[in-house]
Design an enzyme around this catalytic site. Structure first.
Site, PDB file in Angstrom:
ATOM      1  N   GLY A 100      -7.271  12.685   5.735  1.00 39.70           N
ATOM      2  CA  GLY A 100      -5.918  13.244   5.557  1.00 39.70           C
ATOM      3  C   GLY A 100      -6.036  14.683   5.090  1.00 39.70           C
ATOM      4  O   GLY A 100      -5.415  15.076   4.106  1.00 39.70           O
ATOM      5  N   THR A 133      -5.506  17.547   7.041  1.00 39.82           N
ATOM      6  CA  THR A 133      -4.939  18.548   7.961  1.00 39.82           C
ATOM      7  C   THR A 133      -3.771  19.330   7.379  1.00 39.82           C
ATOM      8  O   THR A 133      -3.539  20.471   7.763  1.00 39.82           O
ATOM      9  CB  THR A 133      -4.433  17.879   9.258  1.00 39.82           C
ATOM     10  OG1 THR A 133      -3.481  16.863   8.912  1.00 39.82           O
ATOM     11  CG2 THR A 133      -5.569  17.267  10.048  1.00 39.82           C
ATOM     12  N   ARG A 134      -3.008  18.696   6.491  1.00 32.83           N
ATOM     13  CA  ARG A 134      -1.749  19.304   6.012  1.00 32.83           C
ATOM     14  C   ARG A 134      -1.653  19.131   4.506  1.00 32.83           C
ATOM     15  O   ARG A 134      -2.356  18.312   3.919  1.00 32.83           O
ATOM     16  CB  ARG A 134      -0.542  18.575   6.613  1.00 32.83           C
ATOM     17  CG  ARG A 134      -0.259  18.879   8.034  1.00 32.83           C
ATOM     18  CD  ARG A 134       1.072  18.285   8.464  1.00 32.83           C
ATOM     19  NE  ARG A 134       0.959  16.872   8.783  1.00 32.83           N
ATOM     20  CZ  ARG A 134       1.585  15.891   8.131  1.00 32.83           C
ATOM     21  NH1 ARG A 134       2.388  16.175   7.124  1.00 32.83           N
ATOM     22  NH2 ARG A 134       1.424  14.644   8.502  1.00 32.83           N
ATOM     23  N   SER A 174      -0.733   9.084  -7.380  1.00 33.90           N
ATOM     24  CA  SER A 174       0.577   9.701  -7.628  1.00 33.90           C
ATOM     25  C   SER A 174       1.026   9.306  -9.028  1.00 33.90           C
ATOM     26  O   SER A 174       0.515   8.328  -9.589  1.00 33.90           O
ATOM     27  CB  SER A 174       1.594   9.169  -6.607  1.00 33.90           C
ATOM     28  OG  SER A 174       2.891   9.678  -6.876  1.00 33.90           O
ATOM     29  N   TYR A 187       5.717   2.094  -1.865  1.00 29.01           N
ATOM     30  CA  TYR A 187       4.834   3.247  -2.101  1.00 29.01           C
ATOM     31  C   TYR A 187       4.288   3.218  -3.532  1.00 29.01           C
ATOM     32  O   TYR A 187       3.078   3.389  -3.753  1.00 29.01           O
ATOM     33  CB  TYR A 187       5.627   4.533  -1.859  1.00 29.01           C
ATOM     34  CG  TYR A 187       4.881   5.801  -2.206  1.00 29.01           C
ATOM     35  CD1 TYR A 187       3.892   6.298  -1.357  1.00 29.01           C
ATOM     36  CD2 TYR A 187       5.161   6.499  -3.379  1.00 29.01           C
ATOM     37  CE1 TYR A 187       3.208   7.462  -1.676  1.00 29.01           C
ATOM     38  CE2 TYR A 187       4.483   7.658  -3.703  1.00 29.01           C
ATOM     39  CZ  TYR A 187       3.508   8.138  -2.850  1.00 29.01           C
ATOM     40  OH  TYR A 187       2.821   9.292  -3.172  1.00 29.01           O
TER      41      TYR A 187
HETATM   42  P1  NAP Z   1       1.573  15.279   4.019  1.00 25.33           P
HETATM   43  O1  NAP Z   1       1.929  16.729   3.912  1.00 25.33           O
HETATM   44  O2  NAP Z   1       2.460  14.367   4.776  1.00 25.33           O
HETATM   45  O3  NAP Z   1       0.066  15.177   4.602  1.00 25.33           O
HETATM   46  C1  NAP Z   1      -0.533  13.911   4.700  1.00 25.33           C
HETATM   47  C2  NAP Z   1      -1.925  14.039   5.286  1.00 25.33           C
HETATM   48  O4  NAP Z   1      -2.411  12.706   5.523  1.00 25.33           O
HETATM   49  C3  NAP Z   1      -1.933  14.746   6.613  1.00 25.33           C
HETATM   50  O5  NAP Z   1      -3.178  15.394   6.804  1.00 25.33           O
HETATM   51  C4  NAP Z   1      -1.759  13.598   7.593  1.00 25.33           C
HETATM   52  O6  NAP Z   1      -2.269  13.954   8.875  1.00 25.33           O
HETATM   53  C5  NAP Z   1      -2.604  12.526   6.923  1.00 25.33           C
HETATM   54  N1  NAP Z   1      -2.196  11.183   7.295  1.00 25.33           N
HETATM   55  C6  NAP Z   1      -0.997  10.572   7.120  1.00 25.33           C
HETATM   56  N2  NAP Z   1      -1.023   9.338   7.631  1.00 25.33           N
HETATM   57  C7  NAP Z   1      -2.273   9.165   8.152  1.00 25.33           C
HETATM   58  C8  NAP Z   1      -2.913   8.104   8.837  1.00 25.33           C
HETATM   59  N3  NAP Z   1      -2.292   6.949   9.116  1.00 25.33           N
HETATM   60  N4  NAP Z   1      -4.192   8.271   9.227  1.00 25.33           N
HETATM   61  C9  NAP Z   1      -4.846   9.424   8.979  1.00 25.33           C
HETATM   62  N5  NAP Z   1      -4.290  10.471   8.341  1.00 25.33           N
HETATM   63  C10 NAP Z   1      -3.018  10.330   7.932  1.00 25.33           C
HETATM   64  O7  NAP Z   1       1.403  14.625   2.585  1.00 25.33           O
HETATM   65  P2  NAP Z   1       1.140  15.275   1.140  1.00 25.33           P
HETATM   66  O8  NAP Z   1       2.443  15.538   0.514  1.00 25.33           O
HETATM   67  O9  NAP Z   1       0.140  16.375   1.229  1.00 25.33           O
HETATM   68  O10 NAP Z   1       0.506  14.002   0.408  1.00 25.33           O
HETATM   69  C11 NAP Z   1      -0.886  13.769   0.425  1.00 25.33           C
HETATM   70  C12 NAP Z   1      -1.217  12.666  -0.561  1.00 25.33           C
HETATM   71  O11 NAP Z   1      -0.715  13.017  -1.838  1.00 25.33           O
HETATM   72  C13 NAP Z   1      -0.614  11.312  -0.216  1.00 25.33           C
HETATM   73  O12 NAP Z   1      -1.526  10.288  -0.541  1.00 25.33           O
HETATM   74  C14 NAP Z   1       0.607  11.235  -1.120  1.00 25.33           C
HETATM   75  O13 NAP Z   1       0.958   9.927  -1.421  1.00 25.33           O
HETATM   76  C15 NAP Z   1       0.093  11.979  -2.333  1.00 25.33           C
HETATM   77  N6  NAP Z   1       1.153  12.545  -3.164  1.00 25.33           N
HETATM   78  C16 NAP Z   1       1.972  13.543  -2.675  1.00 25.33           C
HETATM   79  C17 NAP Z   1       2.967  14.060  -3.506  1.00 25.33           C
HETATM   80  C18 NAP Z   1       3.891  15.156  -3.041  1.00 25.33           C
HETATM   81  O14 NAP Z   1       4.820  15.499  -3.780  1.00 25.33           O
HETATM   82  N7  NAP Z   1       3.698  15.763  -1.873  1.00 25.33           N
HETATM   83  C19 NAP Z   1       3.113  13.562  -4.797  1.00 25.33           C
HETATM   84  C20 NAP Z   1       2.260  12.580  -5.264  1.00 25.33           C
HETATM   85  C21 NAP Z   1       1.274  12.070  -4.427  1.00 25.33           C
HETATM   86  P3  NAP Z   1      -1.576  13.364  10.231  1.00 25.33           P
HETATM   87  O15 NAP Z   1      -0.115  13.502  10.078  1.00 25.33           O
HETATM   88  O16 NAP Z   1      -2.181  14.176  11.335  1.00 25.33           O
HETATM   89  O17 NAP Z   1      -1.993  11.957  10.319  1.00 25.33           O
END
Ligand code: NAP
Length: 267
Positions: free
Chosen positions: A14, A16-17, A145, A159
């Site tokens: 994960g 990429t973004r 998280s 979640y």
């Molecule tokens: P995001 O911007 O949606 O990015 C998610 C990353 O995971 C992307 O690289 C996506 O690539 C990959 N991904 C998603 N589903 C996947 C799958 N089935 N197989 C392989 N890769 C997958 O998310 P983010 O906000 O950076 O969050 C990243 C992590 O931090 C997550 O575990 C989330 O629960 C945690 N988190 C985020 C926040 C927040 O506020 N943003 C807060 C607490 C925790 P593809 O789309 O190409 O698959």
């Protein structure tokens, strides 16, 4: 024990973004060999990371892999072995956070969230274990998280349960892998300004910001910095622990405890 090589072999699941992209960039800029995954890894994304490489002969590779697929862990381990030739740091960041109020929650909603957020991580650690055991200082870092382990939020019960489950896994994995010198830790972000929050809307973001004592959402790099610390030599004696990176979001007893932020203090 051998001392760890300054150049490490790193897999970012994960990557990429959002937070994962900041983690990938951090390791690439530090000169490590990196394999990043996502359901897709567009060429333009891979080229951006490759342009950040700082070392002659540095490997930066991408692998399109759906973490929810039953064979994803084996495919990950095979790719790591083939492309990196070993593994020192396994960052398990891929996560999904669909909103689903309990009244509408279905079996498949739960299955989907647990498959990506928890099960794929457990299986990835198991499949990559032979590679990690070959490292002088193996590291596993999970992205959890505050939602679940510390707080709750209506609409995210599945979640939240998945994010708490990750930490249960982490604690036992830390015990099982300690004899090999492998540490297993987690970061627990609060709200981070990533693409993943794009669909949540202005009102949600404003509400969230109002609950954060430091007066803003986290930058992805601030989470990546904690991941880098847990992956490095300075965290050599830290295992089974969580670093919360939330701007103080989990501290207030009531909304009144969050004081107005002066404009000069805002980052
Ligand atoms: P995001 O911007 O949606 O990015 C998610 C990353 O995971 C992307 O690289 C996506 O690539 C990959 N991904 C998603 N589903 C996947 C799958 N089935 N197989 C392989 N890769 C997958 O998310 P983010 O906000 O950076 O969050 C990243 C992590 O931090 C997550 O575990 C989330 O629960 C945690 N988190 C985020 C926040 C927040 O506020 N943003 C807060 C607490 C925790 P593809 O789309 O190409 O698959």
């Amino acid at each position: 024990m051998n001392s760890p090589s300054p150049t490490r072999k790193v897999a970012v699941v994960g990557g990429t973004r959002g937070i994962g992209a900041a983690v990938t960039s951090t390791f690439v800029r530090a000169g490590h060999d990196v394999l990043l995954t996502g359901r897709s890894v567009p060429d333009v994304v891979l080229e951006k990371f490759r342009a950040e490489a700082t070392r002659e002969g540095q490997t930066v590779e991408g692998l399109a892999l759906d973490s929810a697929a039953p064979d994803s862990a084996e495919r990950l381990a095979e790719a790591v072995s083939a492309l990196l030739g070993g593994l020192d740091v396994l960052c398990l960041n891929a996560g999904i956070f669909p909103n689903r109020p309990l009244a509408q929650l279905t079996y498949s909603d739960i299955r989907e969230v647990f498959a990506v957020n928890v099960e794929s991580q457990m299986l990835a650690v198991a499949a990559c274990l032979p590679l990690l055991r070959g490292s002088a200082a193996g590291r596993v870092v999970l992205t959890s998280s505050i939602t679940g382990p510390v707080t709750g939020f209506p609409g995210w019960s599945h979640y939240a349960a998945s994010k708490a489950a990750q930490l249960g896994f982490m604690r036992t994995a830390a015990l099982e892998l300690a004899p090999y010198g492998i540490t297993v830790n987690a970061v627990a972000p609060g709200n981070v300004a990533t693409e993943g929050l794009d669909g949540m809307g202005e009102e949600y973001l404003a509400q969230m910001t109002a609950t954060i004592p430091l007066g803003r959402l986290a930058r992805p790099q601030e989470i990546a910095d904690a991941v880098e610390f847990l992956s490095g030599e300075r965290a050599s004696f830290v295992t089974g622990q969580v670093i919360t990176v939330d701007g103080g979001q989990t501290l207030p007893e009531s909304p009144e405890a969050v004081l107005p932020v002066t404009t000069t203090a805002r980052g």
